[in-house]
Structure formats: structure tokens, C-alpha cells
Design a protein around this motif. Sequence first.
Motif, PDB file in Angstrom:
ATOM      1  N   UNK A 101       8.540  -8.268 -10.063  1.00 41.60           N
ATOM      2  CA  UNK A 101       9.034  -7.114  -9.321  1.00 41.60           C
ATOM      3  C   UNK A 101       9.623  -7.580  -7.990  1.00 41.60           C
ATOM      4  N   UNK A 102      10.519  -6.773  -7.447  1.00 38.75           N
ATOM      5  CA  UNK A 102      11.235  -7.154  -6.234  1.00 38.75           C
ATOM      6  C   UNK A 102      10.846  -6.302  -5.034  1.00 38.75           C
ATOM      7  N   UNK A 103      10.352  -5.115  -5.269  1.00 38.69           N
ATOM      8  CA  UNK A 103      10.008  -4.233  -4.164  1.00 38.69           C
ATOM      9  C   UNK A 103       8.998  -3.216  -4.639  1.00 38.69           C
ATOM     10  N   UNK A 104       8.072  -2.843  -3.752  1.00 39.82           N
ATOM     11  CA  UNK A 104       7.074  -1.827  -4.080  1.00 39.82           C
ATOM     12  C   UNK A 104       6.928  -0.873  -2.901  1.00 39.82           C
ATOM     13  N   UNK A 105       6.849   0.425  -3.206  1.00 35.32           N
ATOM     14  CA  UNK A 105       6.610   1.445  -2.186  1.00 35.32           C
ATOM     15  C   UNK A 105       5.433   2.305  -2.630  1.00 35.32           C
ATOM     16  N   UNK A 106       4.440   2.428  -1.745  1.00 32.82           N
ATOM     17  CA  UNK A 106       3.287   3.293  -1.994  1.00 32.82           C
ATOM     18  C   UNK A 106       3.531   4.631  -1.319  1.00 32.82           C
ATOM     19  N   UNK A 107       3.323   5.724  -2.066  1.00 28.99           N
ATOM     20  CA  UNK A 107       3.478   7.075  -1.530  1.00 28.99           C
ATOM     21  C   UNK A 107       2.193   7.841  -1.798  1.00 28.99           C
ATOM     22  N   UNK A 108       1.493   8.256  -0.750  1.00 30.98           N
ATOM     23  CA  UNK A 108       0.296   9.074  -0.927  1.00 30.98           C
ATOM     24  C   UNK A 108       0.687  10.543  -0.844  1.00 30.98           C
ATOM     25  N   UNK A 109       0.119  11.350  -1.723  1.00 28.33           N
ATOM     26  CA  UNK A 109       0.404  12.776  -1.771  1.00 28.33           C
ATOM     27  C   UNK A 109      -0.897  13.546  -1.602  1.00 28.33           C
ATOM     28  N   UNK A 110      -0.799  14.868  -1.640  1.00 32.16           N
ATOM     29  CA  UNK A 110      -1.999  15.677  -1.435  1.00 32.16           C
ATOM     30  C   UNK A 110      -2.933  15.654  -2.640  1.00 32.16           C
ATOM     31  N   UNK A 111      -2.501  15.087  -3.768  1.00 30.10           N
ATOM     32  CA  UNK A 111      -3.380  15.022  -4.941  1.00 30.10           C
ATOM     33  C   UNK A 111      -3.438  13.623  -5.559  1.00 30.10           C
ATOM     34  N   UNK A 112      -3.168  12.590  -4.755  1.00 32.12           N
ATOM     35  CA  UNK A 112      -3.248  11.239  -5.290  1.00 32.12           C
ATOM     36  C   UNK A 112      -2.207  10.345  -4.661  1.00 32.12           C
ATOM     37  N   UNK A 113      -1.713   9.381  -5.435  1.00 33.84           N
ATOM     38  CA  UNK A 113      -0.688   8.485  -4.923  1.00 33.84           C
ATOM     39  C   UNK A 113       0.240   8.067  -6.056  1.00 33.84           C
ATOM     40  N   UNK A 114       1.408   7.556  -5.661  1.00 29.14           N
ATOM     41  CA  UNK A 114       2.370   7.013  -6.612  1.00 29.14           C
ATOM     42  C   UNK A 114       2.792   5.629  -6.144  1.00 29.14           C
ATOM     43  N   UNK A 115       3.064   4.759  -7.086  1.00 33.80           N
ATOM     44  CA  UNK A 115       3.641   3.450  -6.817  1.00 33.80           C
ATOM     45  C   UNK A 115       5.043   3.420  -7.402  1.00 33.80           C
ATOM     46  N   UNK A 116       6.011   3.073  -6.573  1.00 27.99           N
ATOM     47  CA  UNK A 116       7.390   2.922  -7.032  1.00 27.99           C
ATOM     48  C   UNK A 116       7.731   1.441  -6.984  1.00 27.99           C
ATOM     49  N   UNK A 117       8.187   0.900  -8.102  1.00 28.99           N
ATOM     50  CA  UNK A 117       8.456  -0.535  -8.196  1.00 28.99           C
ATOM     51  C   UNK A 117       9.853  -0.753  -8.761  1.00 28.99           C
ATOM     52  N   UNK A 118      10.600  -1.654  -8.130  1.00 27.47           N
ATOM     53  CA  UNK A 118      11.874  -2.104  -8.662  1.00 27.47           C
ATOM     54  C   UNK A 118      11.665  -3.440  -9.356  1.00 27.47           C
ATOM     55  N   UNK A 119      12.241  -3.574 -10.542  1.00 21.12           N
ATOM     56  CA  UNK A 119      12.042  -4.790 -11.320  1.00 21.12           C
ATOM     57  C   UNK A 119      13.333  -5.169 -12.023  1.00 21.12           C
ATOM     58  N   UNK A 120      13.598  -6.461 -12.066  1.00 18.96           N
ATOM     59  CA  UNK A 120      14.718  -6.992 -12.838  1.00 18.96           C
ATOM     60  C   UNK A 120      14.147  -7.884 -13.921  1.00 18.96           C
ATOM     61  N   UNK A 121      14.191  -7.401 -15.135  1.00 23.79           N
ATOM     62  CA  UNK A 121      13.694  -8.173 -16.277  1.00 23.79           C
ATOM     63  C   UNK A 121      14.888  -8.692 -17.058  1.00 23.79           C
ATOM     64  N   UNK A 122      15.220  -9.978 -16.858  1.00 25.35           N
ATOM     65  CA  UNK A 122      16.393 -10.536 -17.505  1.00 25.35           C
ATOM     66  C   UNK A 122      17.655  -9.909 -16.954  1.00 25.35           C
TER      67      UNK A 122
END
Length: 296
Positions: A101-122
Motif C-alpha cells: 500500500x502507498x497511503x493510509x488515512x484513518x477516519x473516526x466516526x460517531x459509530x466506529x472508524x474507517x481505514x482508507x488505503x491506496x494500493x498499486x498491485x501490479x
Amino acid sequence: LFTPPFVSKHSLSSSSFSSFIILSHPQSVQKCSLFNIGSNSWCEVSLSLPRILSSPLSSNLLSSSNGLLCFSIPRSSCFVVYNLLAKSLRHVNFPTCLFDYESLTLVSTDNGFKLFVLSSAGSSNQALVYSSTVCSWKRFEGSTQILSDSCHQKGVFYNGCLFFTTLEPFHVVYFHLESGRWEGSTAVLPRDLTFVRVASDGYQKLYLIAGVGTSGISRRIKIWELGKDEDQGTDYWVEVETLPEMVCRKFVSVCYHNYEHVYCFWHHGLICLCCYTWPEMLYFKVSRGTWHWLPK
């Protein structure tokens, strides 16, 4: 962090609660500097991290959001999200065993969290989103090439989307966390920009922070706020602030006009402007319209 008992116990009216900026270093995970917004001072603390996160050789801090810290654990095929106040953690397995993966962003919300990841596979470009509410990944194919080499920047969460800026020619693009759709902002960027960053309070305000000049040299640094024409249904940028000349000279000299080192973030009414190669932080207090250097 958003459950009613926690908010009640640690509300802003409580003298025991404060807001902090964490200044960390990859080789010093246990010892961090915390800046207390309330007292306008730094304090050295030792974070009581779990053993799995406490060694600089065993973990890397990737992203943070509202008291949640996301680490990568080399050779473990997982991310670890740690709640700094509740002192609890969750392992998030990679979507595949061999995952680059090349970049990760963590986002916390009022009911949990999300992980956003950019990836270059081939030869394929992917955006992947993990939701803590369903404990699973969603994969969105062929969409990240629009970011080109600027994908090392973290996304800025605003109105349910993650906003990014591209390298020249500059653009502002955003990713819908729910639908996985990419769009480009319709707001026309100001002219003669030398670098572009965005910052947001999360829901109500999105700001553009950019250098203005010629031949890649910033003569001024300005802040714009995103506005909306309800009749036309279009967005536009409204200039709200210009960095004072003497402060601007110091900041661009710190960067040596290498604006890849510049990053921005929002923190409790402050737009913070920093440089990876200089241990000082400049911030704009939106409510008062004033600029300040954080004390060293």
C-alpha cells in the motif's frame, strides 16, 4: 470516544479534559511531546502503549483521528488501531496476504472508524475501505491513477468524502467513502499557485491552503474557504486570509521552496501549517483571524 458516558465524563466543562497535538518521531514511539491547547504549552509524556506497539522496530504510526492511532506491524499482515484513552486495540487484517500500500488515512466516526488505503498491485490501481462496523474491506478498482505521485498525502475528511490535492497541474479530487466514487471538485482554483493543500473541520468547512507566486517560488501563502452557490449549484473558493509577509518569508525559507515537505491539518479551530524538516508549527486561529507560531 463518542459514546454518551464517555462524553459526559470527559466533557469540555471538565478541567481534567483537554485537547492535545501529538508530535511523534518514528524512532521514539514511547516518548512523545504533547501540546496542550488549553495551557498553550508542551509537555513530555511517555505513552503506555501495548508491547506490540512500543518498539520502533516493530511498529510504524501511520495515521491518527480523534484519539485513535493506526499502526502497521511489519511481518504481521495487519494494521492495529489503538484507542489512546480507552487503551484498547483492534487488529485489522490486510485484505490480502501480500499487500503493498502507498497511503493510509484513518477516519473516526460517531459509530466506529474507517481505514482508507491506496494500493498499486501490479498494473492495477485500487482504493480499499475498511469499516469497523462490519469488520470487512471493500475494494474499488482502477481509480487511484488520478492522484499520480501525490498519493503519499493523507486524505482530508469532509462531508462524507476524503479530499486530496494533485501535483501540477493542480486539482482537488475527492473519494466517496460509501460508494467508492471519485470526483473532481468543480470549484475553479486560484491562479499562479505553487503548491496546494486542503484542511477541514470534518463537516462544515473545507479550506484550501496554497502558495502564490511564479516559477515555482511562493511569494505569498493564502487561505480560501469553499463556498456554494445554491442557485447555480456550483462551488467556488473565497479568499479569507493571507499569511503576513514576515511570517511567510520565514516559512518558505524553512521549506527551501521544497513544498513536498509542507503539510496541513485542522485541530479544534486551528489550521496548522507545518514542514516535515522543521520542528516548528505555524497555525491560523480561524475565530480570531490571527497567526501564531507554537512555542518550541
